[in-house]
Write an enzyme that holds these catalytic residues in place. Structure first.
Site, PDB file in Angstrom:
ATOM      1  N   GLY A 246      26.405 -26.709 -33.979  1.00  0.00           N
ATOM      2  CA  GLY A 246      25.453 -27.761 -34.327  1.00  0.00           C
ATOM      3  C   GLY A 246      24.027 -27.314 -34.060  1.00  0.00           C
ATOM      4  O   GLY A 246      23.111 -27.641 -34.815  1.00  0.00           O
TER       5      GLY A 246
ATOM      6  N   TYR B 187      17.487 -33.753 -29.356  1.00  0.00           N
ATOM      7  CA  TYR B 187      18.910 -33.993 -29.647  1.00  0.00           C
ATOM      8  C   TYR B 187      19.742 -32.721 -29.786  1.00  0.00           C
ATOM      9  O   TYR B 187      19.231 -31.646 -29.959  1.00  0.00           O
ATOM     10  CB  TYR B 187      19.112 -34.985 -30.780  1.00  0.00           C
ATOM     11  CG  TYR B 187      18.619 -34.680 -32.186  1.00  0.00           C
ATOM     12  CD1 TYR B 187      18.263 -33.420 -32.624  1.00  0.00           C
ATOM     13  CD2 TYR B 187      18.551 -35.732 -33.109  1.00  0.00           C
ATOM     14  CE1 TYR B 187      17.854 -33.214 -33.925  1.00  0.00           C
ATOM     15  CE2 TYR B 187      18.150 -35.530 -34.418  1.00  0.00           C
ATOM     16  CZ  TYR B 187      17.801 -34.267 -34.812  1.00  0.00           C
ATOM     17  OH  TYR B 187      17.402 -34.064 -36.082  1.00  0.00           O
ATOM     18  N   GLU B 188      21.042 -32.926 -29.671  1.00  0.00           N
ATOM     19  CA  GLU B 188      22.031 -31.827 -29.628  1.00  0.00           C
ATOM     20  C   GLU B 188      21.648 -30.790 -28.572  1.00  0.00           C
ATOM     21  O   GLU B 188      21.718 -29.584 -28.794  1.00  0.00           O
ATOM     22  CB  GLU B 188      22.244 -31.220 -31.019  1.00  0.00           C
ATOM     23  CG  GLU B 188      22.906 -32.238 -31.954  1.00  0.00           C
ATOM     24  CD  GLU B 188      23.544 -31.647 -33.187  1.00  0.00           C
ATOM     25  OE1 GLU B 188      23.945 -30.473 -33.154  1.00  0.00           O
ATOM     26  OE2 GLU B 188      23.648 -32.381 -34.187  1.00  0.00           O
ATOM     27  N   GLY B 189      21.238 -31.278 -27.430  1.00  0.00           N
ATOM     28  CA  GLY B 189      20.851 -30.403 -26.314  1.00  0.00           C
ATOM     29  C   GLY B 189      19.358 -30.199 -26.281  1.00  0.00           C
ATOM     30  O   GLY B 189      18.784 -29.570 -27.175  1.00  0.00           O
TER      31      GLY B 189
END
Lengths: 249, 322, 380
Positions: free
Chosen positions: C242, C362-364
């Protein structure tokens, strides 16, 4: 029935046009090549007609006169949805030459409908479609902005100055199409892109043709004088300039 | 040897572009003394045909037979080829109009005559012919030489001054041996009447996305009316459906070359310029000082179209009544 | 080594570009202002195959590589990052998760509808109290024999409303901590699912983001992905991939802003010359271009590693952190180059700057990426 769409491989229309130092040949450095925009409209409409024909139209083929470096552009046409392609392995030197080469292939393959864009964005000749029709002794309809195919009956609309004519015609014929023929050129779908390489491109050698014209040199437009700004409040001044200075009123 | 001009008419009136084509032929004729012969197909009366003589056509071949009103390019090609042979013409001139574009290339193949299309100026040389023509959407010009004995030319509007050179004229009704055997059947003709044709107009007023919506066209229409101008628009406008695509000028729309072009609220994308670069004078009205249109325009007004247009309309009215 | 893109990759890039310019650009400002979901465009993208880019053709996908995917995402994000994130979550997380970690039955059942775009995918990991710390899942999936019963709340869920297929991460064995976590394929219309209000976000405003509440939501046993307790490791593996998608999205946003700034700097005049002729602006452009080039290369390397079946976990963390941070810097500079015009919405760079921000979150977050990178460096 079979449709042939003639397609040119032209510099992207936003390309800055440059020539070699002798001004004889286009400087192709950094040019992105695309399907001639009008031919792309023709292809899109041809595919729409095929899809709506209930099987009456079996095949849409494309043809390009060009060297091997035109193949990525041809494959884009295949990705968009053409079933197969023909390429005559030659430099597309002028409209007469191109039309003569396409005619050779078309004579062998007996297409029912041939579609061409109204002009190419490189030479702006607006000639290949009509020339091809004459080589084949087919009727041709130019400036076509609507193409309806109902159960094998063709109805076209062509633009005439200040209006439109509705034309009925039977196959075979050449339709030379322009804006309005479809809403937007089709964007290739992922599946189409992946399948493009599996579709055949038949390559043939060119035939001997008369050479009637020759490009002697290209020129670039002279750089323009700066725009003369007129105050937004003083529109009288603009009219005065257009009348007195530019002499266009 | 002679020079043939294919003259077009609209509802019996000869088009300005055809007069330019005759004037162009007359320039050539002055150089090589070949007579200028005009072909007219359709119902054009002799008074109207005589206008062609004003620009130098000494012979007019008129085909009024109603069978020849179908505009079928294949049949017309045969017809013109017959006349070319009869008149031993070596130079055949068309307007770069829809009809010219439909017939001239066919004739070129039929006669094995080199085609010079989209020609922008008088020949650079006469023997052999060398022409300057538009290429790369107006981003370059091509000079090309005709190598064949015969030559077919299509000329752009505004490529030659409409200079009168009256001659006495001989108008002949002609019945061709070629049969008007058209493969195309015209089922219906839809003419937009009462409007000035974009391709014929010497002044064009054009609106772009800057006009914001289809409801805002009134002032532009009014400006066109007071100027006697054709009305046009940019691509986004016709794509949005604010105006009919008939009015779209640009590379993929109509290509025009008026004397005067008003670009109102048009940013001037290169594709738009491709359709108007033949204009003699471009006026840009735009509120964005960085709009590329200003680098193509001859005159510019920096301002909001809705403020500028009413004032401009008043100025034009004042000028016209003066 | 070969840096040349294939003809297909170039064609996909161009297709994405053409689509974005033609279909997304005209209403992107309005959708941003009014938080309108790009419904029409999503349908068209679905028809073109953008929701099954990498899915195996036997499940109805395009069967393309990760390089094609990141090129397409970048081009979409240049014009409209909100649409790009819908595509990214769907492809990198939901579709990829099911295709690579689901069993054959699950693939046959769920992939065709995802690949055709008939159903849009969502990925439900974050919680009100578990963002970066994904191990502390509070959502519970209770094992009820033939089914699981899910209760809890998920936060910041992209495509929560328009999505049709969720992947939900939830805790089955709280005492086992992250080893007790499972992943489930859940139909968005399952009874017991309710949505919080549309989040009023800084950017990505036309993607729909909600919290999702689960109240006794029954999920059949066969919808669990992988072995019992595989959920956390599944989520981490997915996020590795991702991150490449988000990096591509970030570099797209940055590229879009850069293109606008470059164009503007060549048109706008100050002190008698175009502002690009002032070194202060020219150097900014140079710095931006270098970052873009670096970012793109990092992304392409990750995509290549992934396509080769090699490990890319650290590289994708590097790519995400670098591209997200660069996107923030580049968009900020793009606004600066535009001066006052950059601060108004009409010129797009203002929106791009707002959109860049979330790529660092987002996503880390960028900080989490640095943890991933440094831990790998300092291992044993």
């Amino acid at each position: 029935m079979k449709i042939l769409v003639c397609m040119g491989n032209v510099p992207d229309t936003t390309t800055k046009i440059k020539f070699d130092s002798e001004m004889k040949k286009l400087d192709t450095n950094g040019i992105q090549w695309v399907i001639n925009p009008w031919d792309e409209l023709a292809l899109t409409r041809a595919l729409e007609i095929k899809e709506q024909s209930g099987g009456k139209i079996e095949k849409v083929s494309v043809i390009n006169i060009g060297k091997a470096d035109a193949e990525p552009t041809i494959r884009k046409a295949l990705a968009i949805g053409a079933d197969d392609a023909y390429r005559v392995d030659a430099e597309p030197s002028d409209s007469y030459y191109i039309a003569a080469q396409i005619a050779e292939v078309a004579k062998k393959e007996n297409f029912d409908i041939i579609m061409c864009g109204i002009e190419s964005s490189d030479f702006n000749d607006a000639a290949v479609g009509s020339m091809l029709a004459e080589f084949l002794d087919y009727p041709s309809v130019s400036a076509v902005s609507s193409f309806e195919f109902n159960d094998g009956n063709v109805k076209l609309k062509r633009d005439i100055d200040g209006g439109k004519e509705t034309i009925v015609i039977s196959t075979p014929f050449v339709a030379i199409v322009q804006k309005g023929i479809c809403i937007n050129p089709r964007i290739p779908a992922m599946r189409g892109i992946m399948m493009a390489r599996t579709k055949p491109i038949t390559v043939s050698a060119p035939v001997e043709t008369d050479s009637l014209i020759e490009t002697t040199i290209f020129e670039l437009p002279a750089s323009k004088a700066a725009c003369k700004m007129v105050d937004a409040e003083d529109t009288d001044k603009l009219i005065e300039l257009l009348h007195g200075e530019a002499k266009v009123l | 040897m002679s020079i043939i001009v294919f003259s077009e008419n609209r509802i019996g009136k000869i088009k300005k572009q055809s007069l330019e084509a005759v004037a162009y032929a007359t320039y050539i004729s002055k150089n090589n003394s070949k007579p200028v012969i005009a072909i007219s197909v359709g119902n054009v009366n002799n008074d109207e045909l005589a206008v062609l003589a004003k620009y130098g056509a000494s012979k007019i071949i008129s085909i009024t037979d109603s069978n020849w009103q179908n505009h079928d390019s294949q049949a017309y090609t045969k017809l013109i080829a017959e006349i070319v042979e009869k008149e031993s013409a070596d130079t055949i001139i068309f307007s770069h109009s829809n009809m010219g574009k439909a017939i001239a290339p066919r004739l070129s193949v039929r006669l094995k005559a080199g085609l010079a299309s989209n020609v922008l100026a008088l020949p650079l040389s006469y023997s052999p012919y060398v022409f300057k023509r538009k290429s790369y959407n107006g981003n370059a010009f091509q000079q090309m030489k005709i190598k064949s004995q015969k030559c077919v030319i299509t000329i752009n509007p505004n490529s030659c001054d409409l200079v009168e050179s009256p001659v006495s004229v001989n108008i002949t009704d002609f019945t061709p041996t070629t049969v008007a055997n058209a493969a195309t059947k015209v089922e219906n003709i839809d003419l937009i009447t009462g409007k000035i044709l974009l391709t014929e107009a010497s002044v064009v007023v054009s609106g772009g996305r800057g006009l914001k919506s289809s409801d805002n066209w009134k002032p532009l229409e009014e400006l066109a009316e007071v100027l006697g101008a054709g009305l046009a628009c940019s691509r986004p406008v016709s794509d949005e459906g604010w105006r009919s695509h008939e009015e779209h000028v640009g590379q993929t729309g109509k290509i025009i070359a008026p004397d005067l072009y008003f670009a109102v609220g048009i940013s001037g994308a290169i594709q738009h310029i491709g359709g108007i670069s033949g204009s003699k004078v471009i006026v840009a009205i735009n509120k964005d000082k960085d709009a590329p249109i200003f680098s193509y325009a001859n005159y510019g007004i920096l301002g909001d179209a809705f403020d500028v247009l009413p004032k401009l309309i008043e100025s034009v009215k004042k000028f016209k009544s003066a | 080594m070969n840096f040349e893109l294939t003809e297909e990759q170039l064609m996909i890039k161009q297709a994405a570009r053409d689509f974005a310019v033609r279909e997304l650009l005209p209403d992107v400002l309005e959708r941003d202002a009014k938080c309108i979901y790009p419904e029409r465009q999503i349908k068209m993208l679905a028809e073109l195959g953008f929701f099954g880019i990498m899915v195996d053709p036997k499940y109805g996908g395009g069967g393309m590589d990760s390089i094609s995917y990141v090129l397409a995402l970048e081009e979409i994000a240049k014009i409209d990052a909100a649409t790009a994130v819908i595509i990214a979550v769907h492809n990198s997380l939901t579709a990829y998760g099911i295709e690579h970690y689901g069993n054959e039955e699950q693939k046959q059942k769920f992939l065709p509808a995802l690949a055709s775009g008939e159903k849009i995918g969502a990925f439900l990991l974050s919680e009100p109290e578990a963002g970066s710390d994904a191990t502390s899942q509070k959502t519970i999936a209770e094992d009820k024999g033939d089914h699981y019963l899910i209760n809890g709340t998920k936060n910041w869920i992209t495509s929560a409303d328009h999505g049709g297929t969720y992947i939900v991460i939830a805790q089955t064995y709280p005492d086992k901590k992250h080893k007790g976590i499972n992943a489930f394929i859940v139909d968005r219309n399952s009874p017991g699912i309710t949505l919080g209000p549309h989040e009023d976000k800084m950017g990505m405003r036309s993607s729909d983001t909600h919290s999702v509440m689960f109240t006794d939501v029954k999920v059949p046993k066969e919808n669990r992905i992988g072995e019992d307790g595989f959920g956390f490791s599944f989520a981490m593996k997915l996020l590795d991939g991702g991150r490449i998608g988000i990096a591509a999205q970030a570099i797209g946003i940055a590229g879009g802003a850069f293109d606008l700034a470059l164009k503007y700097s060549k048109e706008r005049k100050a002190f008698g010359t175009e502002i690009c002729n002032h070194q202060a602006i020219a150097f900014k452009l140079a710095d931006m271009a270098v970052k873009l080039e670096n970012g793109r290369n990092l992304i392409l390397k990750c995509a290549w590693l992934k396509d080769q079946g090699k490990s890319y976990s650290i590289e994708s963390a590097m790519a995400k952190q670098y591209c997200a941070d660069s996107a923030m810097e580049i968009t900020t500079e793009a606004v600066q180059i535009h001066g006052g015009y950059g601060y108004v919405k009409e010129y797009h760079v203002e929106r791009l700057m707002r959109e860049a921000k979330v790529t660092q979150i987002y996503e880390g977050t960028s900080e989490i990426q640095k943890i991933v990178i440094s831990r790998a460096l300092l291992k044993d």
